[in-house]
Design a protein around this motif. Structure first.
Motif, PDB file in Angstrom:
ATOM      1  N   MET A 184    -129.778 -58.033 -17.222  1.00 30.71           N
ATOM      2  CA  MET A 184    -129.298 -56.736 -17.035  1.00 30.71           C
ATOM      3  C   MET A 184    -129.633 -55.769 -18.225  1.00 30.71           C
ATOM      4  O   MET A 184    -129.780 -56.057 -19.204  1.00 30.71           O
ATOM      5  N   PHE A 207    -129.902 -53.102 -13.554  1.00 30.92           N
ATOM      6  CA  PHE A 207    -131.087 -54.055 -13.969  1.00 30.92           C
ATOM      7  C   PHE A 207    -131.972 -53.156 -14.237  1.00 30.92           C
ATOM      8  O   PHE A 207    -132.481 -52.000 -13.735  1.00 30.92           O
ATOM      9  N   GLN A 229    -136.543 -57.880  -9.695  1.00 30.20           N
ATOM     10  CA  GLN A 229    -136.293 -59.272  -9.726  1.00 30.20           C
ATOM     11  C   GLN A 229    -135.060 -59.667 -10.374  1.00 30.20           C
ATOM     12  O   GLN A 229    -134.289 -60.689  -9.841  1.00 30.20           O
ATOM     13  N   GLN A 230    -134.545 -58.744 -11.420  1.00 31.52           N
ATOM     14  CA  GLN A 230    -133.300 -59.340 -11.947  1.00 31.52           C
ATOM     15  C   GLN A 230    -132.243 -59.082 -10.858  1.00 31.52           C
ATOM     16  O   GLN A 230    -131.366 -59.899 -11.014  1.00 31.52           O
ATOM     17  N   GLY A 288    -125.016 -60.173 -19.219  1.00 32.88           N
ATOM     18  CA  GLY A 288    -125.680 -60.583 -17.906  1.00 32.88           C
ATOM     19  C   GLY A 288    -125.280 -61.759 -17.609  1.00 32.88           C
ATOM     20  O   GLY A 288    -124.653 -62.666 -18.421  1.00 32.88           O
ATOM     21  N   ASP A 313    -131.691 -64.362 -15.161  1.00 37.22           N
ATOM     22  CA  ASP A 313    -132.834 -64.039 -14.994  1.00 37.22           C
ATOM     23  C   ASP A 313    -133.952 -64.666 -15.769  1.00 37.22           C
ATOM     24  O   ASP A 313    -135.030 -63.992 -15.960  1.00 37.22           O
TER      25      ASP A 313
END
Length: 348
Positions: free
Chosen positions: A1, A53, A57-58, A193, A211
């Protein structure tokens, strides 16, 4: 994040639908489970319900699905047909593992799909599909619901579909885990995150940012190495590290007492031991570590052992930098590494 200190800036851009922020952030809305681009026309959520984000993808790995109004996986002004077809195919069957035949069935050229997704989103189509599948599995870990509740809440039409998706990530169907060795996995929200913690009743085996690149492979290696099934749940070490992480981010703790299971070669374990000797607020180079181990020419091997650490923050690989003073690498991302070092030096 993205860093929490920029949330208000991003939220203001979201309210204003500021086009200058296109591609700079994506917002996940906790109340709906979707993620959007900054210019989404939908009704705006409250700031407390937003997560920001750096890339799609995150957001996918945090279990958010793409918004159907602003379509964050498409170019702002154009949605290529190949992208639309593939994204809709994933959403209709998110647990699918894609094969060459699947592309042929959709009359889609596999190499073209790879280039289109890589060019626009920074990841290939297969990486997108994997991230979506991983996000769904992690969502169930996060909720800690019963198998049937998890199945229904994620929209699986059949229990077999859910079991297959779970098994692909965790290595065993959730109803076949009563016997044998079991590790439990839980989702931990932190200031930097979400993280995943995996452990048993005795020790913590893994602590990584959700992530982190290659997390799915890390989990698979851990499962095979320990010959264990991994299921959603909590254990005493997981509860312990959750509490200690909260204290760490609040500036109330600099060391950790949660028992750890270190699965590495003797050399790797010796490197990790040296990492834990680095005082908070200080850094060492890979060469410094190799010299401390009595192997001054082994700095490359030290770097590899550093990267093999599966217990982020607790084993402080973020305190190791290049000899020239540059940050070097970090599995959780250089932004997090810089924040952690600044935090431990009293900057946060």
């Amino acid at each position: 994040m993205l860093p929490a200190e920029r949330y208000e800036e991003y939220y203001k851009a979201l309210l204003e639908k500021n086009t200058e922020y296109e591609g700079l952030f994506y917002v996940g809305v906790k109340t709906t489970g979707v993620f959007c681009r900054p210019t989404c026309p939908a009704r705006k959520p409250k700031l407390k319900n937003c997560e920001f984000f750096a890339n799609p993808q995150q957001a996918l790995l945090a279990s958010y699905r793409p918004c159907q109004r602003c379509r964050p996986l498409s170019h702002p002004n154009h949605v290529p047909e190949i992208v639309r077809v593939l994204v809709e195919a994933v959403e209709s069957n998110p647990e699918k593992r894609w094969t060459t035949q699947d592309f042929k069935n959709l009359s889609v050229d596999e190499s073209t799909a790879r280039r289109q997704f890589k060019k626009r989103f920074g990841m290939t189509f297969v990486e997108y599909a994997r991230a979506r599948r991983m996000g769904l599995a992690l969502k169930n870990i996060r909720s800690g619901k019963t198998v049937i509740d998890s199945q229904l809440s994620t929209g699986y039409e059949s229990s077999s579909g859910f079991r297959d998706a779970f098994s692909r990530i965790m290595g065993a169907a959730p109803t076949l885990l009563e016997d044998g060795k079991v590790l439990k996995a839980a989702w931990i929200d932190t200031r930097l995150g979400p993280m995943m913690a995996i452990g048993n009743d005795e020790a913590l085996y893994l602590l990584e940012f959700i992530d982190r690149r290659g997390l799915e492979r890390e989990i698979e290696r851990l499962r095979k190495r320990t010959k264990s099934a991994i299921i959603p749940g909590v254990t005493a070490p997981i509860l312990s590290i959750e509490r200690e992480l909260s204290e760490y981010f609040d500036g109330e703790r600099t060391t950790f007492n949660t028992p750890l299971a270190l699965l590495g070669s003797p050399f790797q374990q010796s490197v990790w031991g040296e990492l834990m000797k680095i005082p908070p607020g200080e850094t060492r180079s890979y060469l410094d570590i190799s010299v401390a181990l009595g192997k001054p020419t082994a700095f490359r091997a030290v770097a590899q052992a550093n990267g093999a650490n599966q217990l982020a923050i607790v084993i402080p690989c973020h305190r190791v930098i290049n000899a020239n003073g540059e940050l070097g690498g970090y599995g959780g991302g250089l932004t997090r590494k810089n924040w952690l070092l600044h935090h431990e030096q009293g900057g946060e």
